[in-house]
Design a protein around this motif. Structure first.
Motif, PDB file in Angstrom:
ATOM      1  N   ILE A 153       0.792  -1.050   0.104  1.00 28.87           N
ATOM      2  CA  ILE A 153       0.082   0.050   0.148  1.00 28.87           C
ATOM      3  C   ILE A 153       0.925   1.102  -0.076  1.00 28.87           C
ATOM      4  N   ILE A 154       1.794   1.345   0.926  1.00 29.15           N
ATOM      5  CA  ILE A 154       2.831   2.590   0.857  1.00 29.15           C
ATOM      6  C   ILE A 154       4.310   1.879   0.181  1.00 29.15           C
ATOM      7  N   ASP A 155       4.279   2.617  -0.787  1.00 28.51           N
ATOM      8  CA  ASP A 155       5.573   2.199  -1.557  1.00 28.51           C
ATOM      9  C   ASP A 155       6.424   3.305  -2.064  1.00 28.51           C
ATOM     10  N   GLU A 156       6.200   4.622  -1.441  1.00 31.37           N
ATOM     11  CA  GLU A 156       7.152   5.952  -1.669  1.00 31.37           C
ATOM     12  C   GLU A 156       7.882   6.010  -0.478  1.00 31.37           C
ATOM     13  N   PRO A 157       9.340   6.375  -0.929  1.00 25.30           N
ATOM     14  CA  PRO A 157      10.214   6.499   0.172  1.00 25.30           C
ATOM     15  C   PRO A 157       9.818   7.741   1.050  1.00 25.30           C
ATOM     16  N   SER A 158       8.949   8.811   0.591  1.00 17.62           N
ATOM     17  CA  SER A 158       8.698   9.988   1.232  1.00 17.62           C
ATOM     18  C   SER A 158       7.464   9.870   2.282  1.00 17.62           C
ATOM     19  N   ALA A 159       6.811   8.667   2.227  1.00 17.60           N
ATOM     20  CA  ALA A 159       5.423   8.501   2.700  1.00 17.60           C
ATOM     21  C   ALA A 159       5.887   8.315   4.288  1.00 17.60           C
ATOM     22  N   ASP A 160       4.974   8.699   5.133  1.00 22.00           N
ATOM     23  CA  ASP A 160       4.961   8.486   6.613  1.00 22.00           C
ATOM     24  C   ASP A 160       3.746   7.443   7.117  1.00 22.00           C
ATOM     25  N   PRO A 161       4.369   6.508   7.301  1.00 20.84           N
ATOM     26  CA  PRO A 161       3.169   5.107   7.599  1.00 20.84           C
ATOM     27  C   PRO A 161       2.473   5.644   8.867  1.00 20.84           C
ATOM     28  N   HIS A 162       3.106   6.431   9.928  1.00 21.64           N
ATOM     29  CA  HIS A 162       2.182   6.797  11.164  1.00 21.64           C
ATOM     30  C   HIS A 162       1.104   7.505  10.828  1.00 21.64           C
ATOM     31  N   SER A 163       0.971   8.283   9.708  1.00 22.66           N
ATOM     32  CA  SER A 163      -0.160   9.318   9.459  1.00 22.66           C
ATOM     33  C   SER A 163      -0.807   9.120   8.233  1.00 22.66           C
ATOM     34  N   PHE A 164      -0.636   7.775   7.637  1.00 22.92           N
ATOM     35  CA  PHE A 164      -1.056   7.510   6.155  1.00 22.92           C
ATOM     36  C   PHE A 164      -2.566   7.405   6.129  1.00 22.92           C
ATOM     37  N   GLU A 165      -3.197   8.045   4.938  1.00 20.84           N
ATOM     38  CA  GLU A 165      -4.715   7.848   4.858  1.00 20.84           C
ATOM     39  C   GLU A 165      -4.896   7.022   3.825  1.00 20.84           C
ATOM     40  N   ALA A 166      -5.508   5.812   3.812  1.00 17.74           N
ATOM     41  CA  ALA A 166      -5.538   4.849   2.681  1.00 17.74           C
ATOM     42  C   ALA A 166      -7.020   5.438   2.149  1.00 17.74           C
ATOM     43  N   THR A 167      -6.862   5.373   0.588  1.00 18.17           N
ATOM     44  CA  THR A 167      -7.871   5.427  -0.128  1.00 18.17           C
ATOM     45  C   THR A 167      -8.848   4.490  -0.221  1.00 18.17           C
ATOM     46  N   PRO A 168     -10.107   4.741  -0.618  1.00 14.58           N
ATOM     47  CA  PRO A 168     -10.977   3.678  -0.482  1.00 14.58           C
ATOM     48  C   PRO A 168     -10.590   2.524  -1.335  1.00 14.58           C
ATOM     49  N   ALA A 169     -10.060   2.784  -2.502  1.00 13.00           N
ATOM     50  CA  ALA A 169      -9.433   1.550  -3.293  1.00 13.00           C
ATOM     51  C   ALA A 169      -8.411   0.787  -2.508  1.00 13.00           C
ATOM     52  N   GLN A 170      -7.463   1.394  -1.883  1.00 15.15           N
ATOM     53  CA  GLN A 170      -6.426   0.755  -1.125  1.00 15.15           C
ATOM     54  C   GLN A 170      -7.104   0.015  -0.048  1.00 15.15           C
ATOM     55  N   ALA A 171      -8.002   0.499   0.793  1.00 12.41           N
ATOM     56  CA  ALA A 171      -8.782  -0.024   2.019  1.00 12.41           C
ATOM     57  C   ALA A 171      -9.449  -1.392   1.594  1.00 12.41           C
ATOM     58  N   ALA A 172      -9.950  -1.394   0.161  1.00 12.27           N
ATOM     59  CA  ALA A 172     -10.753  -2.527  -0.526  1.00 12.27           C
ATOM     60  C   ALA A 172      -9.718  -3.645  -0.556  1.00 12.27           C
ATOM     61  N   LYS A 173      -8.483  -3.184  -1.152  1.00  7.05           N
ATOM     62  CA  LYS A 173      -7.346  -4.312  -1.423  1.00  7.05           C
ATOM     63  C   LYS A 173      -7.164  -5.064   0.061  1.00  7.05           C
ATOM     64  N   ILE A 174      -7.019  -4.152   0.962  1.00  7.76           N
ATOM     65  CA  ILE A 174      -6.850  -4.729   2.446  1.00  7.76           C
ATOM     66  C   ILE A 174      -8.046  -5.751   2.815  1.00  7.76           C
ATOM     67  N   THR A 175      -9.190  -5.137   2.444  1.00  8.72           N
ATOM     68  CA  THR A 175     -10.375  -5.991   2.929  1.00  8.72           C
ATOM     69  C   THR A 175     -10.379  -7.458   2.207  1.00  8.72           C
ATOM     70  N   ASP A 176     -10.044  -7.171   0.781  1.00  4.90           N
ATOM     71  CA  ASP A 176     -10.088  -8.394   0.262  1.00  4.90           C
ATOM     72  C   ASP A 176      -9.013  -9.283   0.110  1.00  4.90           C
ATOM     73  N   ALA A 177      -8.023  -8.862   1.002  1.00  2.81           N
ATOM     74  CA  ALA A 177      -6.514  -9.809   0.446  1.00  2.81           C
ATOM     75  C   ALA A 177      -6.856 -11.220   1.123  1.00  2.81           C
ATOM     76  N   SER A 178      -6.180 -12.028   0.752  1.00  7.07           N
ATOM     77  CA  SER A 178      -6.131 -13.309   1.229  1.00  7.07           C
ATOM     78  C   SER A 178      -5.272 -13.601   2.483  1.00  7.07           C
TER      79      SER A 178
END
Length: 315
Positions: free
Chosen positions: A62-87
């Motif tokens: 979901i987070i693949d950019e070197p400048s991103a901060d996972p502490h404060s990351f906001e998932a988009t609806p599409a990204q959230a759906a990927k997590i929900t649907d993952a095996s």
């Protein structure tokens, strides 16, 4: 600073998760061979999981950019759906990538997960709430930056192999062999930290944040930075004048043999500390929270450990 980002994520969490549920209800499909999809919170854990999955499956981070901060990351609806649907979902835990926990808690709850923080020290932290674990910023105590703890990374690799083997028994031997091979590669990083401990064990260093806590523990180094300074920086707050002065003095007096510097959360205070270190001739060791472009986990952590070793040997 992180504080403003945390406010935004708190305000948008419900909206993002609700939108993700709507997308899921519309029939988003799993990807990968035999319908198996693997999603990781960051490219750090995605890279570890990919090493185990090998050529059989493709892991999505979901987070693949070197400048991103996972502490404060906001998932988009599409990204959230990927997590929900993952095996299988592989994530850091411990409050670090809280967006994953929030999405999993609001989802169907039927996918397999690997929580790296829960595997720290043999899994003694399983079941802690994110609030409890995220409080562990004190020196010598647990903190959530467990990708610097090689035994935990090894445990994650083997746990991913176990979970994938359960999902895909036909390729179980491949996953298990890949995890064993990964253990051997991780041993190379441990060899570097062992050499630091042998040559410099007990020496003091400073950090702008407690990011590399487990690296310093493995190298048997002392983090001499005032806890008030590192905790404030990590939480997105301004350290007190006394904490700033004490940290600056630590560097200007060369009481710390190196400054471990998080390049992903720089501000005027941390930049001042870097300038103070450089003026005093104290080497700066750069660290990040996500994979630098063009490197895999093994290369990244090997380079980080070697940079620390070189910094300590330069004086």
């Amino acid at each position: 600073m992180r504080s403003s980002s945390k406010i935004r994520i708190a305000a948008l969490a419900t909206i993002s998760v609700a939108a993700a549920m709507a997308l899921t209800a519309c029939g988003s499909e799993k990807t990968g061979d035999d319908g198996i999809s693997v999603v990781a919170s960051t490219n750090v854990w995605g890279n570890v999981a990919q090493a185990v999955a090998g050529d059989v499956l493709t892991v999505t981070s979901i987070i693949d950019e070197p400048s991103a901060d996972p502490h404060s990351f906001e998932a988009t609806p599409a990204q959230a759906a990927k997590i929900t649907d993952a095996s299988l979902v592989v994530y850091n835990g411990g409050g670090y990538d809280q967006f994953v926990t929030d999405i999993l808690d609001a989802g169907k709850g039927d996918q397999k997960t690997v929580n790296a923080y829960d595997l720290l020290d043999g899994g003694i932290h399983a079941g802690e709430t994110s609030g409890e674990s995220h409080d562990g910023h004190t020196h010598g105590a647990v903190n959530e930056h467990v990708w610097f703890d090689i035994p935990t990374v090894d445990a994650v690799a083997h746990s991913v192999a176990d979970q994938l083997s359960a999902l895909d028994p036909d390729n179980a031997s491949t996953y298990e062999a890949n995890a064993q091979a990964y253990s051997q590669k991780l041993a190379g990083i441990t060899a570097v930290t062992d050499s630091i401990a042998a040559a410099h064990g007990g020496e003091s260093v400073a950090q702008t944040e407690p990011i590399a806590h487990y690296l310093l523990v493995a190298a048997e180094l002392k983090d001499a930075t005032p806890e008030e300074f590192t905790s404030a920086i990590e939480d997105g707050n301004d350290p007190s004048p006394a904490a700033i002065a004490a940290t600056r003095q630590l560097l200007s007096d060369k009481a710390a043999r190196a400054l471990v510097y998080n390049t992903q959360t720089q501000d005027k205070v941390t930049q001042d500390m870097r300038s103070t270190a450089e003026k005093a001739g104290v080497p700066v060791v750069e660290v990040t929270e996500t994979l630098p472009e063009g490197l895999d986990y093994i290369q990244w952590q090997t380079q980080t450990a070697e940079s620390l070793a070189n910094a300590l040997s330069a004086q």
